[in-house]
Design a protein around this motif. Structure first.
Motif, PDB file in Angstrom:
ATOM      1  N   GLN A 372       0.844  -1.187   0.000  1.00 44.89           N
ATOM      2  CA  GLN A 372       0.000   0.000   0.000  1.00 44.89           C
ATOM      3  C   GLN A 372       0.883   1.242   0.000  1.00 44.89           C
ATOM      4  O   GLN A 372       1.721   1.416   0.884  1.00 44.89           O
ATOM      5  N   LEU A 373       0.688   2.096  -0.994  1.00 47.41           N
ATOM      6  CA  LEU A 373       1.496   3.305  -1.144  1.00 47.41           C
ATOM      7  C   LEU A 373       0.728   4.528  -0.684  1.00 47.41           C
ATOM      8  O   LEU A 373      -0.485   4.628  -0.897  1.00 47.41           O
ATOM      9  N   LEU A 374       1.437   5.478  -0.070  1.00 44.04           N
ATOM     10  CA  LEU A 374       0.835   6.757   0.269  1.00 44.04           C
ATOM     11  C   LEU A 374       0.511   7.520  -1.013  1.00 44.04           C
ATOM     12  O   LEU A 374       1.120   7.276  -2.059  1.00 44.04           O
ATOM     13  N   PRO A 375      -0.469   8.435  -0.979  1.00 41.75           N
ATOM     14  CA  PRO A 375      -0.860   9.145  -2.204  1.00 41.75           C
ATOM     15  C   PRO A 375       0.312   9.811  -2.932  1.00 41.75           C
ATOM     16  O   PRO A 375       0.446   9.685  -4.160  1.00 41.75           O
ATOM     17  N   ALA A 376       1.177  10.527  -2.199  1.00 48.73           N
ATOM     18  CA  ALA A 376       2.301  11.216  -2.857  1.00 48.73           C
ATOM     19  C   ALA A 376       3.243  10.220  -3.498  1.00 48.73           C
ATOM     20  O   ALA A 376       3.731  10.419  -4.622  1.00 48.73           O
ATOM     21  N   THR A 377       3.522   9.099  -2.820  1.00 48.10           N
ATOM     22  CA  THR A 377       4.390   8.059  -3.377  1.00 48.10           C
ATOM     23  C   THR A 377       3.755   7.440  -4.611  1.00 48.10           C
ATOM     24  O   THR A 377       4.441   7.174  -5.617  1.00 48.10           O
ATOM     25  N   ALA A 378       2.453   7.180  -4.554  1.00 44.10           N
ATOM     26  CA  ALA A 378       1.757   6.569  -5.692  1.00 44.10           C
ATOM     27  C   ALA A 378       1.819   7.467  -6.919  1.00 44.10           C
ATOM     28  O   ALA A 378       2.044   6.992  -8.046  1.00 44.10           O
ATOM     29  N   GLN A 379       1.618   8.779  -6.752  1.00 42.13           N
ATOM     30  CA  GLN A 379       1.668   9.700  -7.883  1.00 42.13           C
ATOM     31  C   GLN A 379       3.049   9.693  -8.537  1.00 42.13           C
ATOM     32  O   GLN A 379       3.174   9.618  -9.763  1.00 42.13           O
ATOM     33  N   THR A 380       4.088   9.765  -7.714  1.00 42.50           N
ATOM     34  CA  THR A 380       5.445   9.827  -8.254  1.00 42.50           C
ATOM     35  C   THR A 380       5.812   8.525  -8.952  1.00 42.50           C
ATOM     36  O   THR A 380       6.365   8.540 -10.068  1.00 42.50           O
ATOM     37  N   LEU A 381       5.508   7.380  -8.330  1.00 43.20           N
ATOM     38  CA  LEU A 381       5.831   6.101  -8.953  1.00 43.20           C
ATOM     39  C   LEU A 381       5.037   5.875 -10.232  1.00 43.20           C
ATOM     40  O   LEU A 381       5.525   5.246 -11.175  1.00 43.20           O
ATOM     41  N   ALA A 382       3.801   6.386 -10.269  1.00 38.35           N
ATOM     42  CA  ALA A 382       2.995   6.231 -11.487  1.00 38.35           C
ATOM     43  C   ALA A 382       3.676   6.916 -12.666  1.00 38.35           C
ATOM     44  O   ALA A 382       3.748   6.364 -13.782  1.00 38.35           O
ATOM     45  N   LEU A 383       4.185   8.132 -12.458  1.00 40.62           N
ATOM     46  CA  LEU A 383       4.884   8.844 -13.534  1.00 40.62           C
ATOM     47  C   LEU A 383       6.185   8.139 -13.889  1.00 40.62           C
ATOM     48  O   LEU A 383       6.554   8.043 -15.070  1.00 40.62           O
ATOM     49  N   ALA A 384       6.907   7.616 -12.874  1.00 36.31           N
ATOM     50  CA  ALA A 384       8.157   6.911 -13.143  1.00 36.31           C
ATOM     51  C   ALA A 384       7.898   5.646 -13.964  1.00 36.31           C
ATOM     52  O   ALA A 384       8.603   5.356 -14.943  1.00 36.31           O
ATOM     53  N   LEU A 385       6.883   4.871 -13.564  1.00 36.22           N
ATOM     54  CA  LEU A 385       6.542   3.658 -14.305  1.00 36.22           C
ATOM     55  C   LEU A 385       6.088   3.983 -15.728  1.00 36.22           C
ATOM     56  O   LEU A 385       6.392   3.247 -16.675  1.00 36.22           O
ATOM     57  N   HIS A 386       5.376   5.082 -15.873  1.00 37.91           N
ATOM     58  CA  HIS A 386       4.939   5.485 -17.212  1.00 37.91           C
ATOM     59  C   HIS A 386       6.138   5.731 -18.123  1.00 37.91           C
ATOM     60  O   HIS A 386       6.144   5.311 -19.289  1.00 37.91           O
ATOM     61  N   GLU A 387       7.163   6.404 -17.594  1.00 39.85           N
ATOM     62  CA  GLU A 387       8.355   6.665 -18.408  1.00 39.85           C
ATOM     63  C   GLU A 387       9.043   5.371 -18.784  1.00 39.85           C
ATOM     64  O   GLU A 387       9.488   5.189 -19.924  1.00 39.85           O
ATOM     65  N   LEU A 388       9.140   4.421 -17.826  1.00 40.81           N
ATOM     66  CA  LEU A 388       9.785   3.142 -18.125  1.00 40.81           C
ATOM     67  C   LEU A 388       9.009   2.358 -19.186  1.00 40.81           C
ATOM     68  O   LEU A 388       9.603   1.796 -20.116  1.00 40.81           O
ATOM     69  N   PHE A 389       7.680   2.314 -19.051  1.00 38.53           N
ATOM     70  CA  PHE A 389       6.868   1.600 -20.051  1.00 38.53           C
ATOM     71  C   PHE A 389       6.967   2.266 -21.423  1.00 38.53           C
ATOM     72  O   PHE A 389       7.067   1.592 -22.453  1.00 38.53           O
ATOM     73  N   THR A 390       6.918   3.594 -21.430  1.00 40.41           N
ATOM     74  CA  THR A 390       6.987   4.317 -22.706  1.00 40.41           C
ATOM     75  C   THR A 390       8.312   4.056 -23.415  1.00 40.41           C
ATOM     76  O   THR A 390       8.356   3.766 -24.627  1.00 40.41           O
ATOM     77  N   ASN A 391       9.436   4.155 -22.685  1.00 40.45           N
ATOM     78  CA  ASN A 391      10.743   3.913 -23.287  1.00 40.45           C
ATOM     79  C   ASN A 391      10.890   2.480 -23.767  1.00 40.45           C
ATOM     80  O   ASN A 391      11.464   2.211 -24.827  1.00 40.45           O
ATOM     81  N   SER A 392      10.348   1.519 -22.965  1.00 40.58           N
ATOM     82  CA  SER A 392      10.436   0.112 -23.360  1.00 40.58           C
ATOM     83  C   SER A 392       9.632  -0.145 -24.621  1.00 40.58           C
ATOM     84  O   SER A 392      10.043  -0.928 -25.489  1.00 40.58           O
ATOM     85  N   ALA A 393       8.465   0.509 -24.744  1.00 47.54           N
ATOM     86  CA  ALA A 393       7.633   0.315 -25.932  1.00 47.54           C
ATOM     87  C   ALA A 393       8.266   0.936 -27.174  1.00 47.54           C
ATOM     88  O   ALA A 393       8.038   0.468 -28.298  1.00 47.54           O
ATOM     89  N   LYS A 394       9.043   1.997 -26.981  1.00 48.01           N
ATOM     90  CA  LYS A 394       9.687   2.660 -28.123  1.00 48.01           C
ATOM     91  C   LYS A 394      10.995   1.981 -28.530  1.00 48.01           C
ATOM     92  O   LYS A 394      11.237   1.738 -29.711  1.00 48.01           O
ATOM     93  N   TYR A 395      11.840   1.667 -27.534  1.00 46.76           N
ATOM     94  CA  TYR A 395      13.200   1.227 -27.846  1.00 46.76           C
ATOM     95  C   TYR A 395      13.577  -0.113 -27.219  1.00 46.76           C
ATOM     96  O   TYR A 395      14.590  -0.698 -27.612  1.00 46.76           O
ATOM     97  N   GLY A 396      12.790  -0.613 -26.254  1.00 46.72           N
ATOM     98  CA  GLY A 396      13.226  -1.772 -25.489  1.00 46.72           C
ATOM     99  C   GLY A 396      12.450  -3.035 -25.765  1.00 46.72           C
ATOM    100  O   GLY A 396      11.971  -3.278 -26.883  1.00 46.72           O
ATOM    101  N   ALA A 397      12.278  -3.838 -24.710  1.00 48.50           N
ATOM    102  CA  ALA A 397      11.718  -5.180 -24.842  1.00 48.50           C
ATOM    103  C   ALA A 397      10.288  -5.183 -25.366  1.00 48.50           C
ATOM    104  O   ALA A 397       9.873  -6.129 -26.043  1.00 48.50           O
TER     105      ALA A 397
END
Length: 496
Positions: A372-397
């Motif tokens: 269970q993540l606190l709201p502020a942690t959840a918001q930040t991790l959501a943006l971080a995960l979005h960047e990782l997924f976006t980069n992976s879809a463009k250039y990665g696995a």
């Protein structure tokens, strides 16, 4: 006088006797039903409503006594009149046995037609009168029910009002009182004592004691009400606070009405007190929620503004796609948080929302406990995960069907460790400079959450490790401001 015919059952195993009974009883004008045995008589009884049974005592298989006993055992026939016909001398013992079996009378053979008709007629009339009384009784009951329904309808509103009052008193939210204006005597009901937090055994109801339970700032309300009634006011309503003996403060609304004599002088004041503490608290929570929603809306808009200002792209379409992706990621985590009333979000749910567009044929594997993540942690991790997924879809696995992505996480000593492991995709080269996505991911995880983000650009695929404290207290500045400040600094270092 015309009357409804009743059914008379004649039971005898000898046809000649049955015929004789029919001839004798024909003058009565009733329906005569014939049965040549005890068993046949039982079948008739189950199908037909019988008023009187005329039965021969001596019959094969079932004699009159046995038949009477079986008839009396059935609830429907316990009051059916039965007359025994006996061709033998009947002793007192035989008569007693017959009466015990349910017979109401005996007729000896040879039968005297006038006597038999008289006996049958008496019981037929008794049966008819009984049925008539039953009908009249039913009609009376119907009229009583109809009248009762009318009375219930006419008093429905009063009853509903009383039910609401009783329910409120039972719940401890309402009380009633009465004040004799002349003698000064007070009367409180159980609900009134409950609201004020006192008991009838230890609390004497009088103006001084009641005033002592009022909040000091609301004592003037009592004095004002008394003055209003002395000036001719007939009804008064106000909100006030009480201070219970245990120190708890409760909000109440009081309504009072005066009763006057022929000269217009107040002789009695009656009223109702309603505990509205929960309503007051709900109003306070609603106001707090409104302020919180306003605060969160401003933060969300500021964060969106930061994303728009800091996103970089070589062309308009790429810029629009990047901004839309980050805004949508922010919207998804806000939806998750709103479903939990902003209490937090589960990490697995956060990942599921981000990977939904990329889940192709089992390319993605998830492994980790519920976190269970606190709201502020959840918001930040959501943006971080979005960047990782976006980069992976463009250039990665995730840019090829042969690629594989494994996301695993664990928690130890309130430290969340998340690993991002790509394989099977295009050959990976270590970038000469960090793009905005990588820079913002580093800035958000490290600056906002006090964690660490490590990247290993392996040839077989990116390996990223995020370490995020789960109990770190946020500082007074907003997440969007920290995101923008940290990202701007990273951009400046990259350009310098």
């Amino acid at each position: 006088m015309d009357h409804e015919k009743v059914n008379i059952l004649l039971v005898d195993d000898q046809p000649a006797k049955l015929l004789a009974y029919e001839v004798i009883l024909k003058e009565l004008g009733e329906n005569l039903v014939i049965a040549s045995s005890g068993r046949e008589a039982l079948e008739v009884l189950l199908k037909t409503e019988i008023a009187v049974i005329l039965v021969d005592v001596c019959m094969p298989e079932l004699d009159g006594f046995e038949l009477a006993a079986m008839i009396r055992e059935h609830p429907r026939f316990q009051k059916t009149a039965m007359i025994f016909i006996s061709a033998i001398q009947v002793s007192d013992i035989d008569r007693l046995r017959g009466y015990e079996m349910g017979a109401v009378d005996y007729v000896p053979v040879p039968v005297v037609p006038e006597v038999l008709r008289a006996k049958i007629k008496v019981f037929a009339e008794l049966y008819r009168k009984t049925r008539e009384l039953e009908r009249l009784n039913q009609e009376l009951e119907d009229r009583v029910r109809a009248r009762t329904a009318e009375l219930e309808n006419s008093t429905a509103k009063l009853r509903e009002s009383e039910q609401r009052r009783s329910m409120a008193i039972a719940a401890g939210k309402m009380g009633s009182w009465d004040w004799d204006w002349i003698s000064g005597d007070w009367m409180w009901d159980e609900g009134q004592y409950r609201i004020f937090g006192v008991s009838p055994e230890s609390f004497e109801v009088n103006p001084a004691n009641v005033q002592a339970l009022l909040h000091p700032d609301d004592v003037d309300q009592l004095r004002k009400a008394i003055a209003e009634f002395n000036r001719g006011t007939r009804a008064y309503e106000t909100e006030f606070r009480i201070m219970r003996p245990d120190g708890e403060v409760r909000w109440c609304v009081g309504t009072a009405a005066a009763t006057v004599d022929d000269s217009g002088r107040v002789v009695r004041v009656s009223g109702v007190t309603v505990d509205i503490t929960e309503r007051k608290r709900a109003e306070e929570r609603q106001n707090l929620l409104a302020r919180e929603v306003d605060h969160r809306a401003k933060n969300a808009l500021a964060l969106a503004q930061s994303i728009v200002r800091l996103t970089r792209a070589d062309e308009v379409k790429a810029y629009v796609n990047a901004v839309e992706g980050r805004i949508n990621a922010l919207a998804r985590v806000h939806t998750i948080l709103s479903l939990s009333s902003w209490q937090g979000a589960e990490l697995s749910r956060l990942i599921d929302e981000e990977l939904a567009p990329y889940s192709l044929g089992g390319q993605i594997i998830l492994a980790g406990p519920e976190v269970q993540l606190l709201p502020a942690t959840a918001q930040t991790l959501a943006l971080a995960l979005h960047e990782l997924f976006t980069n992976s879809a463009k250039y990665g696995a995730l840019s090829t069907r042969s690629g594989r992505l494994t996301i695993g996480w664990q928690v130890e000593d309130q430290l969340l460790t998340l690993s991002w492991d790509e394989s099977g995709g295009p050959l990976v080269m270590t970038p000469k400079s960090r793009g905005f996505g990588t820079r913002s991911l580093l800035a958000s995880v490290e600056s906002q959450l006090g964690g660490q983000a490590r990247f290993d650009w392996r040839a077989e695929g990116l390996l990223c490790r995020l370490e995020v404290p789960l109990t770190r207290k946020t500082v007074a500045t907003t997440a969007s401001a920290k995101f923008e400040d940290a990202s701007s600094a990273e951009l400046q270092r990259a350009s310098g």
